[in-house]
Design a protein around this motif. Structure first.
Motif, PDB file in Angstrom:
ATOM      1  N   ARG A   1      -0.389   7.777  -9.433  1.00 31.25           N
ATOM      2  CA  ARG A   1       0.262   7.621  -8.133  1.00 31.25           C
ATOM      3  C   ARG A   1       0.794   6.205  -7.941  1.00 31.25           C
ATOM      4  N   GLY A   2      -0.008   5.200  -8.312  1.00 32.79           N
ATOM      5  CA  GLY A   2       0.410   3.804  -8.171  1.00 32.79           C
ATOM      6  C   GLY A   2       1.664   3.483  -8.973  1.00 32.79           C
ATOM      7  N   PRO A   3       1.676   3.782 -10.304  1.00 31.57           N
ATOM      8  CA  PRO A   3       2.882   3.520 -11.092  1.00 31.57           C
ATOM      9  C   PRO A   3       4.103   4.282 -10.600  1.00 31.57           C
ATOM     10  N   ALA A   4       3.888   5.517 -10.106  1.00 32.11           N
ATOM     11  CA  ALA A   4       5.015   6.307  -9.618  1.00 32.11           C
ATOM     12  C   ALA A   4       5.622   5.659  -8.371  1.00 32.11           C
ATOM     13  N   LEU A   5       4.761   5.224  -7.444  1.00 34.09           N
ATOM     14  CA  LEU A   5       5.259   4.554  -6.246  1.00 34.09           C
ATOM     15  C   LEU A   5       5.866   3.198  -6.584  1.00 34.09           C
ATOM     16  N   GLU A   6       5.290   2.534  -7.587  1.00 35.10           N
ATOM     17  CA  GLU A   6       5.858   1.247  -8.015  1.00 35.10           C
ATOM     18  C   GLU A   6       7.270   1.437  -8.564  1.00 35.10           C
ATOM     19  N   MET A   7       7.467   2.521  -9.329  1.00 31.40           N
ATOM     20  CA  MET A   7       8.791   2.802  -9.863  1.00 31.40           C
ATOM     21  C   MET A   7       9.774   3.090  -8.726  1.00 31.40           C
ATOM     22  N   ALA A   8       9.308   3.827  -7.716  1.00 30.93           N
ATOM     23  CA  ALA A   8      10.165   4.096  -6.558  1.00 30.93           C
ATOM     24  C   ALA A   8      10.537   2.795  -5.863  1.00 30.93           C
ATOM     25  N   GLY A   9       9.566   1.869  -5.767  1.00 32.76           N
ATOM     26  CA  GLY A   9       9.840   0.579  -5.147  1.00 32.76           C
ATOM     27  C   GLY A   9      10.866  -0.227  -5.911  1.00 32.76           C
ATOM     28  N   GLU A  10      10.791  -0.177  -7.255  1.00 29.58           N
ATOM     29  CA  GLU A  10      11.765  -0.895  -8.079  1.00 29.58           C
ATOM     30  C   GLU A  10      13.174  -0.331  -7.875  1.00 29.58           C
TER      31      GLU A  10
ATOM     32  N   LYS B   1      26.456  -0.668   6.129  1.00 26.16           N
ATOM     33  CA  LYS B   1      25.731  -1.623   5.286  1.00 26.16           C
ATOM     34  C   LYS B   1      24.428  -2.033   5.950  1.00 26.16           C
ATOM     35  N   ASP B   2      24.493  -2.396   7.224  1.00 28.10           N
ATOM     36  CA  ASP B   2      23.282  -2.806   7.936  1.00 28.10           C
ATOM     37  C   ASP B   2      22.298  -1.648   8.064  1.00 28.10           C
ATOM     38  N   GLY B   3      22.837  -0.458   8.340  1.00 31.22           N
ATOM     39  CA  GLY B   3      21.975   0.708   8.488  1.00 31.22           C
ATOM     40  C   GLY B   3      21.238   1.046   7.206  1.00 31.22           C
ATOM     41  N   LEU B   4      21.970   1.016   6.091  1.00 28.73           N
ATOM     42  CA  LEU B   4      21.352   1.295   4.795  1.00 28.73           C
ATOM     43  C   LEU B   4      20.279   0.266   4.464  1.00 28.73           C
ATOM     44  N   SER B   5      20.596  -1.005   4.713  1.00 27.55           N
ATOM     45  CA  SER B   5      19.644  -2.078   4.407  1.00 27.55           C
ATOM     46  C   SER B   5      18.359  -1.912   5.212  1.00 27.55           C
ATOM     47  N   GLN B   6      18.497  -1.588   6.492  1.00 24.03           N
ATOM     48  CA  GLN B   6      17.317  -1.394   7.332  1.00 24.03           C
ATOM     49  C   GLN B   6      16.516  -0.174   6.901  1.00 24.03           C
ATOM     50  N   PHE B   7      17.228   0.885   6.507  1.00 23.96           N
ATOM     51  CA  PHE B   7      16.554   2.101   6.065  1.00 23.96           C
ATOM     52  C   PHE B   7      15.754   1.842   4.792  1.00 23.96           C
ATOM     53  N   ILE B   8      16.357   1.123   3.832  1.00 18.68           N
ATOM     54  CA  ILE B   8      15.665   0.819   2.578  1.00 18.68           C
ATOM     55  C   ILE B   8      14.445  -0.054   2.847  1.00 18.68           C
ATOM     56  N   THR B   9      14.587  -1.030   3.730  1.00 19.95           N
ATOM     57  CA  THR B   9      13.449  -1.890   4.082  1.00 19.95           C
ATOM     58  C   THR B   9      12.316  -1.066   4.682  1.00 19.95           C
ATOM     59  N   GLN B  10      12.672  -0.127   5.542  1.00 17.73           N
ATOM     60  CA  GLN B  10      11.662   0.730   6.168  1.00 17.73           C
ATOM     61  C   GLN B  10      10.921   1.565   5.129  1.00 17.73           C
ATOM     62  N   VAL B  11      11.680   2.174   4.201  1.00 13.51           N
ATOM     63  CA  VAL B  11      11.058   2.991   3.167  1.00 13.51           C
ATOM     64  C   VAL B  11      10.189   2.141   2.249  1.00 13.51           C
ATOM     65  N   THR B  12      10.671   0.921   1.921  1.00  9.34           N
ATOM     66  CA  THR B  12       9.900   0.015   1.069  1.00  9.34           C
ATOM     67  C   THR B  12       8.583  -0.346   1.736  1.00  9.34           C
ATOM     68  N   ASN B  13       8.613  -0.609   3.021  1.00 11.45           N
ATOM     69  CA  ASN B  13       7.374  -0.926   3.743  1.00 11.45           C
ATOM     70  C   ASN B  13       6.422   0.254   3.751  1.00 11.45           C
ATOM     71  N   ASP B  14       6.979   1.464   3.819  1.00  6.25           N
ATOM     72  CA  ASP B  14       6.138   2.666   3.770  1.00  6.25           C
ATOM     73  C   ASP B  14       5.427   2.761   2.425  1.00  6.25           C
ATOM     74  N   ILE B  15       6.136   2.403   1.345  1.00  7.85           N
ATOM     75  CA  ILE B  15       5.531   2.434   0.009  1.00  7.85           C
ATOM     76  C   ILE B  15       4.387   1.428  -0.061  1.00  7.85           C
ATOM     77  N   LYS B  16       4.621   0.215   0.445  1.00  6.96           N
ATOM     78  CA  LYS B  16       3.600  -0.828   0.374  1.00  6.96           C
ATOM     79  C   LYS B  16       2.332  -0.417   1.113  1.00  6.96           C
ATOM     80  N   SER B  17       2.487   0.404   2.125  1.00  3.32           N
ATOM     81  CA  SER B  17       1.310   0.841   2.878  1.00  3.32           C
ATOM     82  C   SER B  17       0.511   1.904   2.116  1.00  3.32           C
ATOM     83  N   GLU B  18       1.130   2.444   1.048  1.00  4.50           N
ATOM     84  CA  GLU B  18       0.469   3.489   0.274  1.00  4.50           C
ATOM     85  C   GLU B  18      -0.485   2.920  -0.782  1.00  4.50           C
ATOM     86  N   TYR B  19      -0.210   1.684  -1.233  1.00  4.36           N
ATOM     87  CA  TYR B  19      -1.072   1.114  -2.293  1.00  4.36           C
ATOM     88  C   TYR B  19      -1.107  -0.397  -2.214  1.00  4.36           C
TER      89      TYR B  19
END
Length: 268
Positions: free
Chosen positions: A223-232, A250-268
């Motif tokens: 699970r960790g490596p899979a989420l890490e790959m998603a983060g990369e 552009k701003d919307g996409l950037s904010q969306f990616i940041t939000q998803v990245t933060n969600d990943i960090k909360s997973e591991y």
């Protein structure tokens, strides 16, 4: 025959992607229809999944499967005909037609991969990009083509859409690993999750005691490596977004990616 829960996460991502890319634009009906065209392909693929449950061999199940095989060519033709109805530029028309055919081929390839003991992480990623990723790429390019004529910007939007869809799919898959029925269904149908593939490469003797330990091993080791790959993937996509010309998308996409990245960090 439709099951609204099938591939819901992937469909929601495409819808959100279209909304982000067309933020602040007044679209014509032709432009809206252009962005919706990939949903014909998505529906055809979800109705004819690249897997099957060997236990489903009743006459009713077989009849349903056969009926759905007739649906995909119809939906493919609706997509191709729709490209011409909205007067798609010649260069994009050829590109979209080829991609539609590639989706069908990728679906067949995925079916051949199922139950293959040699299916690796690299095969998983190639398959995910060729199906889920390509559908999102088509949505992104159709949407961006409605607001710009720049081939480079349209192509970049397609790459961003593909990467986002791949990362989102992996994250959603990892989130569902703790559900025993989900894990079992994936094993039975041969559609192994990415985390399990990482586990198999790390635990060479896993087959000897698979069903006793596989679910927990997958969560602990893969699970960790899979989420890490998603983060990369998201990090690279964030860089691609910065290349887009200044616009609300552009701003919307950037904010969306940041939000998803933060969600990943909360997973591991």
């Amino acid at each position: 025959m439709l099951d609204p829960s099938v591939d819901a996460t992937d469909r929601d991502l495409c819808l959100h992607l279209f909304a982000l890319l067309t933020t602040g634009r007044e679209l014509t009906m032709d432009q809206v229809q252009a962005a919706c065209l990939p949903e014909f392909l998505a529906l055809g693929m979800s109705m004819n999944p690249a897997s099957f449950d060997p236990s489903q061999t009743t006459p009713g199940d077989l009849a349903q499967q056969k009926a759905r095989t007739y649906l995909f060519p119809y939906l493919m033709n609706r997509y191709l005909a729709g490209l011409r109805l909205i007067n798609t530029p010649a260069a994009l028309l050829s590109e979209f037609e080829v991609d539609a055919g590639d989706l069908a081929i990728a679906q067949l390839q995925r079916l051949q991969y199922n139950y293959n003991a040699h299916f690796k992480v690299a095969n998983y990623l190639a398959d995910l990009k060729a199906r889920t990723g390509l559908l999102a790429s088509l949505t992104a390019r159709h949407a961006m083509a409605s607001v710009t004529k720049s081939a480079e910007v349209i192509g970049l939007a397609g790459q961003i859409g593909q990467s986002l869809a791949v990362a989102a799919h992996i994250i959603d898959e990892c989130d569902q690993l703790t559900t025993p029925t989900y894990f079992t269904e994936r094993i039975v149908t041969g559609t192994y999750p990415l985390a399990l593939l990482f586990t198999r490469e790390r635990e060479t003797t896993w087959l000897d005691h698979f069903f006793a330990r596989a679910a927990q091993l997958t969560i602990d080791n893969g699970r960790g490596p899979a989420l890490e790959m998603a983060g990369e993937l998201l990090s690279q996509t964030q860089l691609d977004v910065q290349v887009l010309p200044a616009c609300p998308a552009k701003d919307g996409l950037s904010q969306f990616i940041t939000q998803v990245t933060n969600d990943i960090k909360s997973e591991y």
